[in-house]
Design an enzyme around this catalytic site. Structure first.
Site, PDB file in Angstrom:
ATOM      1  N   TRP A  87       0.865  -1.190   0.000  1.00 47.08           N
ATOM      2  CA  TRP A  87       0.000   0.000   0.000  1.00 47.08           C
ATOM      3  C   TRP A  87       0.905   1.244   0.000  1.00 47.08           C
ATOM      4  O   TRP A  87       1.839   1.329   0.794  1.00 47.08           O
ATOM      5  CB  TRP A  87      -0.880  -0.046   1.244  1.00 47.08           C
ATOM      6  CG  TRP A  87      -1.823   1.116   1.388  1.00 47.08           C
ATOM      7  CD1 TRP A  87      -2.670   1.619   0.450  1.00 47.08           C
ATOM      8  CD2 TRP A  87      -2.022   1.906   2.571  1.00 47.08           C
ATOM      9  NE1 TRP A  87      -3.393   2.671   0.976  1.00 47.08           N
ATOM     10  CE2 TRP A  87      -3.010   2.860   2.266  1.00 47.08           C
ATOM     11  CE3 TRP A  87      -1.470   1.889   3.854  1.00 47.08           C
ATOM     12  CZ2 TRP A  87      -3.458   3.800   3.201  1.00 47.08           C
ATOM     13  CZ3 TRP A  87      -1.907   2.821   4.791  1.00 47.08           C
ATOM     14  CH2 TRP A  87      -2.902   3.758   4.462  1.00 47.08           C
ATOM     15  N   ASP A 147      -0.899  -5.368   9.390  1.00 52.74           N
ATOM     16  CA  ASP A 147      -1.869  -4.380   8.939  1.00 52.74           C
ATOM     17  C   ASP A 147      -3.118  -5.154   8.538  1.00 52.74           C
ATOM     18  O   ASP A 147      -3.111  -5.892   7.559  1.00 52.74           O
ATOM     19  CB  ASP A 147      -1.301  -3.603   7.745  1.00 52.74           C
ATOM     20  CG  ASP A 147      -2.267  -2.524   7.241  1.00 52.74           C
ATOM     21  OD1 ASP A 147      -3.432  -2.513   7.701  1.00 52.74           O
ATOM     22  OD2 ASP A 147      -1.863  -1.710   6.391  1.00 52.74           O
ATOM     23  N   LYS A 186     -13.302  -0.656   5.743  1.00 55.62           N
ATOM     24  CA  LYS A 186     -13.874  -1.499   4.685  1.00 55.62           C
ATOM     25  C   LYS A 186     -14.908  -2.476   5.238  1.00 55.62           C
ATOM     26  O   LYS A 186     -16.007  -2.580   4.706  1.00 55.62           O
ATOM     27  CB  LYS A 186     -12.781  -2.306   3.983  1.00 55.62           C
ATOM     28  CG  LYS A 186     -11.437  -1.647   3.897  1.00 55.62           C
ATOM     29  CD  LYS A 186     -11.338  -0.665   2.771  1.00 55.62           C
ATOM     30  CE  LYS A 186     -10.097   0.176   2.990  1.00 55.62           C
ATOM     31  NZ  LYS A 186      -9.531   0.730   1.810  1.00 55.62           N
TER      32      LYS A 186
HETATM   33  N1  KET Z   1      -3.810  -0.552   5.173  1.00 58.96           N
HETATM   34  C1  KET Z   1      -4.040  -0.980   3.923  1.00 58.96           C
HETATM   35  C2  KET Z   1      -3.347  -2.194   3.438  1.00 58.96           C
HETATM   36  C3  KET Z   1      -4.927  -0.262   3.127  1.00 58.96           C
HETATM   37  O1  KET Z   1      -5.155  -0.713   1.907  1.00 58.96           O
HETATM   38  C4  KET Z   1      -5.559   0.889   3.622  1.00 58.96           C
HETATM   39  C5  KET Z   1      -6.450   1.678   2.764  1.00 58.96           C
HETATM   40  C6  KET Z   1      -5.296   1.262   4.944  1.00 58.96           C
HETATM   41  C7  KET Z   1      -4.411   0.514   5.700  1.00 58.96           C
HETATM   42  C8  KET Z   1      -5.889   2.461   5.610  1.00 58.96           C
HETATM   43  O2  KET Z   1      -7.213   2.563   5.624  1.00 58.96           O
HETATM   44  P1  KET Z   1      -7.969   3.510   6.676  1.00 58.96           P
HETATM   45  O3  KET Z   1      -8.976   4.195   5.866  1.00 58.96           O
HETATM   46  O4  KET Z   1      -6.979   4.445   7.301  1.00 58.96           O
HETATM   47  O5  KET Z   1      -8.520   2.587   7.686  1.00 58.96           O
HETATM   48  N2  KET Z   1      -6.464   1.581   1.509  1.00 58.96           N
HETATM   49  C9  KET Z   1      -7.331   2.226   0.535  1.00 58.96           C
HETATM   50  C10 KET Z   1      -7.658   3.646   0.801  1.00 58.96           C
HETATM   51  C11 KET Z   1      -6.464   4.549   0.964  1.00 58.96           C
HETATM   52  O6  KET Z   1      -5.507   4.479   0.200  1.00 58.96           O
HETATM   53  O7  KET Z   1      -6.519   5.349   1.911  1.00 58.96           O
HETATM   54  C12 KET Z   1      -6.769   1.998  -0.861  1.00 58.96           C
HETATM   55  O8  KET Z   1      -5.692   1.396  -0.998  1.00 58.96           O
HETATM   56  O9  KET Z   1      -7.424   2.393  -1.835  1.00 58.96           O
END
Ligand code: KET
Length: 455
Positions: free
Chosen positions: A184, A265, A301
């Protein structure tokens, strides 16, 4: 005497003025003159011309590689545009989804007049923390029973990673963290800004579109003892490639033998398989061996709480005493950062997790989201096959989670955006959760054209 009377104020003001004039008479007047000139010319005085800002040197930063895709998408007036950039679930109608169970929990919270808006403790909502640890580590987790886990509510997955990283930078002897290649896009920034030194381990093999397990074992095998290793608990982003349970076990053995510290994560629990327990197996495997680890959880998610920013950081420690000292230091990380976390989202999660029937309803809705994504994989695969699109597209149905790592290159991505108004990250990742039966043919047409017309 009424000191606020206008006559007193004006005469007091007059006295101050004449005192000032007396004071400034003579050489000091010149000082004021030059000072007032410099104040007038100062960029902050408001009387300066254009191009004279104290921020003139600030260069424009590029948009975020993931969230910037949505910015570009929003600007496109095309009626057929499709946003497959950010990992956010959409319904068959292409609409964002608020889970029914979330609506119900919110209604219960609103109806409860005893609820107030007081600050939460620095570590967040206590019920939420306990239930979150249980959700990821399992109800029967010995670490929880032995009070060896400290959990703090954080700002979604990102905030949990950041708090964990700041804690490690202050209190852990090894400052190197190994992250998978690729990973990510925010991982290197989160860890780097927290003061850790970021290195990568091999993870994905573009040739097989699968796990480079040998490379992974070699790189972790040659990491310095004690190094931190970032692991995606399930549904690896962006590749959709996860180790098998047997491979996880080998990774665990290698990491424990070298005292590498696992930092999980977990942003997609329940989204990979549709089952919350199955998707937590990797974490539970590590927690069960009695060793220590960190886990960052996100409810963005799996509960669709994206903008509510709900997450948790758990640190599994050797003893209850260590866990409580660790928690005391986590508070020192959090307090100057954002003081304490927001109350609403965590209350929704706690309400759902502690009520049997709401929990049950959640698992059903979660499974439905996971199933819809899996069916999108099949539909896209079938659509490409029926078009005779060159290449082996079986990875679309093999990969796990929200994303397909298509293998399309950045030129092909640009082509698809320009010609078909399909928005995705430049590494060729598409969010399957943003797709619907209605939009699959459009995407398949675009991929077909990109593959046959752009090298
Ligand atoms: N870890 C991973 C692996 C991840 O894909 C995301 C979010 C997050 C943590 C953080 O999510 P949060 O909203 O802080 O709980 N991924 C998607 C959104 C982004 O980039 O913020 C994405 O990859 O599209």
């Amino acid at each position: 005497m009424n000191t606020s009377s206008p006559s007193f104020s004006s005469s007091a003001a007059d006295r101050r003025l004449s005192a000032l004039v007396r004071h400034l008479e003579g050489s000091s007047l010149n000082v004021l003159d030059s000072r007032s000139r410099s104040i007038a010319a100062s960029p902050t005085s408001g009387s300066h011309g254009a191009g004279n800002s104290v921020f003139d040197h600030v260069v424009r930063a590029p948009e975020d590689p993931i969230l910037g895709v949505t910015v570009a998408y929003n600007k496109d007036p095309s009626p057929v545009k499709l946003n497959l950039g950010v990992g956010a679930y959409r319904t068959e109608e292409g609409k964002p989804l608020v889970l029914n169970v979330v609506r119900r929990a919110e209604q219960m919270l609103v109806n409860d007049r005893s609820r107030v808006k007081e600050y939460l403790p620095i570590v967040g909502l206590s019920d939420f923390n306990k239930l979150s640890a249980k959700l990821i580590l399992g109800a029967d987790s010995p670490a929880i029973q032995e009070n060896r886990v400290t959990t703090v509510q954080c700002l979604s997955g990102t905030g949990s990673l950041r708090v964990g990283a700041e804690f490690l930078a202050r209190h852990y002897h090894q400052h190197t963290i190994y992250i998978p290649q690729p990973t990510w896009g925010n991982h290197p920034k989160v860890f780097g800004l927290a003061g850790l030194s970021v290195k990568t381990y091999r993870y994905y093999d573009p040739a097989t579109r699968g796990l480079n397990f040998q490379g992974l074992l070699e790189d972790l095998g040659s990491a310095p003892s004690g190094a931190i290793v970032l692991l995606h608990a399930c549904a690896h982003n962006p590749t959709g490639v996860d180790p098998t349970p047997h491979q996880w076990e080998q990774i665990r053995q290698l990491m424990r033998s070298k005292a590498l510290l696992p930092f999980f994560d977990s942003a997609y629990q329940g989204f990979a398989s549709g089952n919350l327990d199955t998707d937590a197996q990797s974490v539970r495997m590590f927690a069960k061996d009695g060793g220590e680890c960190l886990v960052a959880q996100s409810y963005a998610k799996n509960m669709g709480l994206y903008g509510e920013r709900v997450g948790a950081l758990s640190i599994v420690c050797r003893t209850a005493d260590v866990a409580s000292r660790v928690e005391s230091q986590l508070k020192l990380v959090i307090r100057p950062m954002y003081s304490n976390p927001p109350i609403h989202g965590a209350s929704i999660v706690a309400t759902i997790l502690k009520d049997r029937s709401l929990f049950q309803e959640w698992t059903i809705e979660l499974k439905a989201m996971a199933d819809r994504i899996i069916s999108m994989r099949q539909q896209l695969f079938d659509a490409l096959r029926s078009r005779g699109t060159p290449g082996d597209w079986s990875h679309i149905i093999k990969q796990i989670g929200m994303f397909t790592f298509t293998g399309l290159n950045s030129k092909q991505v640009v082509f698809m955006t320009k010609e078909y108004h399909i928005y995705m990250t430049s590494d060729g990742r598409i969010s399957m959760a943003g797709l619907s039966s209605r939009t699959v043919p459009h995407l398949a047409d675009a991929i077909h054209a990109a593959v046959t017309r752009v090298a």
